[in-house]
Design a protein around this motif. Sequence first.
Motif, PDB file in Angstrom:
ATOM      1  N   GLU A  19      48.766  20.744 -16.077  1.00 34.37           N
ATOM      2  CA  GLU A  19      47.501  20.027 -15.907  1.00 34.37           C
ATOM      3  C   GLU A  19      47.205  19.194 -17.153  1.00 34.37           C
ATOM      4  O   GLU A  19      47.461  19.645 -18.273  1.00 34.37           O
ATOM      5  N   ASP A  21      44.174  17.782 -19.000  1.00 35.60           N
ATOM      6  CA  ASP A  21      42.717  17.770 -19.118  1.00 35.60           C
ATOM      7  C   ASP A  21      42.328  17.704 -20.593  1.00 35.60           C
ATOM      8  O   ASP A  21      43.164  17.404 -21.452  1.00 35.60           O
ATOM      9  N   LEU A  22      41.077  18.007 -20.880  1.00 35.49           N
ATOM     10  CA  LEU A  22      40.612  17.933 -22.277  1.00 35.49           C
ATOM     11  C   LEU A  22      41.418  18.862 -23.184  1.00 35.49           C
ATOM     12  O   LEU A  22      41.643  18.558 -24.351  1.00 35.49           O
ATOM     13  N   TYR A  23      41.859  19.991 -22.633  1.00 35.32           N
ATOM     14  CA  TYR A  23      42.611  20.966 -23.422  1.00 35.32           C
ATOM     15  C   TYR A  23      44.031  20.469 -23.731  1.00 35.32           C
ATOM     16  O   TYR A  23      44.533  20.629 -24.840  1.00 35.32           O
ATOM     17  N   TYR A  52      47.330  18.246 -11.957  1.00 38.51           N
ATOM     18  CA  TYR A  52      45.932  17.837 -12.089  1.00 38.51           C
ATOM     19  C   TYR A  52      45.781  16.890 -13.266  1.00 38.51           C
ATOM     20  O   TYR A  52      46.467  17.030 -14.284  1.00 38.51           O
TER      21      TYR A  52
ATOM     22  N   PRO B  18      37.896  24.174 -24.345  1.00 42.49           N
ATOM     23  CA  PRO B  18      38.532  23.477 -23.224  1.00 42.49           C
ATOM     24  C   PRO B  18      39.591  24.300 -22.494  1.00 42.49           C
ATOM     25  O   PRO B  18      39.925  24.010 -21.358  1.00 42.49           O
ATOM     26  N   ARG B  19      40.084  25.356 -23.154  1.00 39.65           N
ATOM     27  CA  ARG B  19      41.123  26.135 -22.471  1.00 39.65           C
ATOM     28  C   ARG B  19      40.571  26.873 -21.257  1.00 39.65           C
ATOM     29  O   ARG B  19      41.327  27.322 -20.402  1.00 39.65           O
ATOM     30  N   LEU B  21      38.637  25.459 -19.058  1.00 40.15           N
ATOM     31  CA  LEU B  21      38.397  24.507 -17.964  1.00 40.15           C
ATOM     32  C   LEU B  21      39.210  24.856 -16.720  1.00 40.15           C
ATOM     33  O   LEU B  21      38.723  24.768 -15.597  1.00 40.15           O
ATOM     34  N   THR B  22      40.447  25.254 -16.939  1.00 38.56           N
ATOM     35  CA  THR B  22      41.304  25.559 -15.789  1.00 38.56           C
ATOM     36  C   THR B  22      40.734  26.719 -14.970  1.00 38.56           C
ATOM     37  O   THR B  22      40.811  26.736 -13.741  1.00 38.56           O
ATOM     38  N   ARG B  25      37.751  25.394 -13.004  1.00 39.86           N
ATOM     39  CA  ARG B  25      38.238  24.560 -11.885  1.00 39.86           C
ATOM     40  C   ARG B  25      38.682  25.436 -10.715  1.00 39.86           C
ATOM     41  O   ARG B  25      38.389  25.149  -9.560  1.00 39.86           O
ATOM     42  N   ASP B  50      34.594  19.681 -13.644  1.00 40.68           N
ATOM     43  CA  ASP B  50      35.441  19.595 -14.847  1.00 40.68           C
ATOM     44  C   ASP B  50      34.923  18.506 -15.786  1.00 40.68           C
ATOM     45  O   ASP B  50      34.792  18.717 -17.004  1.00 40.68           O
ATOM     46  N   THR B  54      33.418  19.001 -19.469  1.00 40.40           N
ATOM     47  CA  THR B  54      34.077  18.252 -20.551  1.00 40.40           C
ATOM     48  C   THR B  54      33.032  17.496 -21.378  1.00 40.40           C
ATOM     49  O   THR B  54      33.081  17.482 -22.610  1.00 40.40           O
ATOM     50  N   ILE B  57      31.154  19.895 -23.633  1.00 42.96           N
ATOM     51  CA  ILE B  57      31.964  20.279 -24.806  1.00 42.96           C
ATOM     52  C   ILE B  57      32.001  19.126 -25.821  1.00 42.96           C
ATOM     53  O   ILE B  57      31.831  19.327 -27.020  1.00 42.96           O
ATOM     54  N   GLN B  63      32.295  19.204 -29.679  1.00 46.06           N
ATOM     55  CA  GLN B  63      33.611  19.849 -29.752  1.00 46.06           C
ATOM     56  C   GLN B  63      33.594  21.159 -30.529  1.00 46.06           C
ATOM     57  O   GLN B  63      34.642  21.592 -31.020  1.00 46.06           O
TER      58      GLN B  63
END
Lengths: 113, 153
Positions: A19, A21-23, A52, B18-19, B21-22, B25, B50, B54, B57, B63
């Motif tokens: 994926e 994304d921001l991460y 994604y 951010p980790r 987020l998955t 989702r 998401d 984001t 954050i 951040q």
Amino acid sequence: MEIKVINSNNTAVFEITGEIDLYNSPQLRQQLTETINKGLKFILLDFSTVKYIDSSGLATLIEGLRKLNKVKGEIKLCCMNKNIRDVFEVSRLEDIFAIYNTREEALNDFKKD
Amino acid sequence: MNSLFQDDVITISVASNPRFLTLIRCMVFNTALLLKFSEKISREIMLAVDEAITNVIKHSYNQCYEKEIIVSLHLKNDRLEIHIRDYGKKTDPSCIKSRDLNDIKPGGLGVFFIRKIMDHVEYDTSPEEGTLLKLIKYKTDCGPSPAGGHNGD
């Protein structure tokens, strides 16, 4: 996310898995920057195993596109699934990125340019 | 017909890292499917949430990855309501703009996706601290929102 970079004939092929994304997008940004700094001007991003992407990922691609445009390079994308393609379509990024169904088509188009 | 969902609520509290987020989702996508949204719409709702998180954050918490974000999913028969609560810098709704799609530049697409996908977007800055963002997606087979709806953005 994992990125495997294959260099061939002055072209770097990024095989991306997972994926974006921001991460994960900083990892992609760093890999793009390193590749461009090495002097490779042609980059193909293979989305076969990308599940994604969000706006952070899209922003990273736009940054890469801008950097390559400055050195008269090119970035192409291929093998997106429909969900990813929909994100490009709705954001109208289909118009600025060259998107191909197969890796071969994209690589051949680099050669034609 | 009996209602499947009266007002079930699923709530998760996560750090602003951010980790996670998955994880969010996954929760949003599967909840939308549970509410019988199509897979396509469920993916879109997932993207909108998401993007909203984001933005929390990046902008509300600058951040900083150790702050709290609370995500609540309110399951209604005719809609899915998602509440995203943060305790960071207050959002000024008048400053939130999606970018012109003809202006190709990194950034600004998140707000575009949120507004494109969701039927109702409302930034509640009345809490003493932070912002409560309310996102609503109506089920198409239930018709549009009640009179006066769809204008939160």
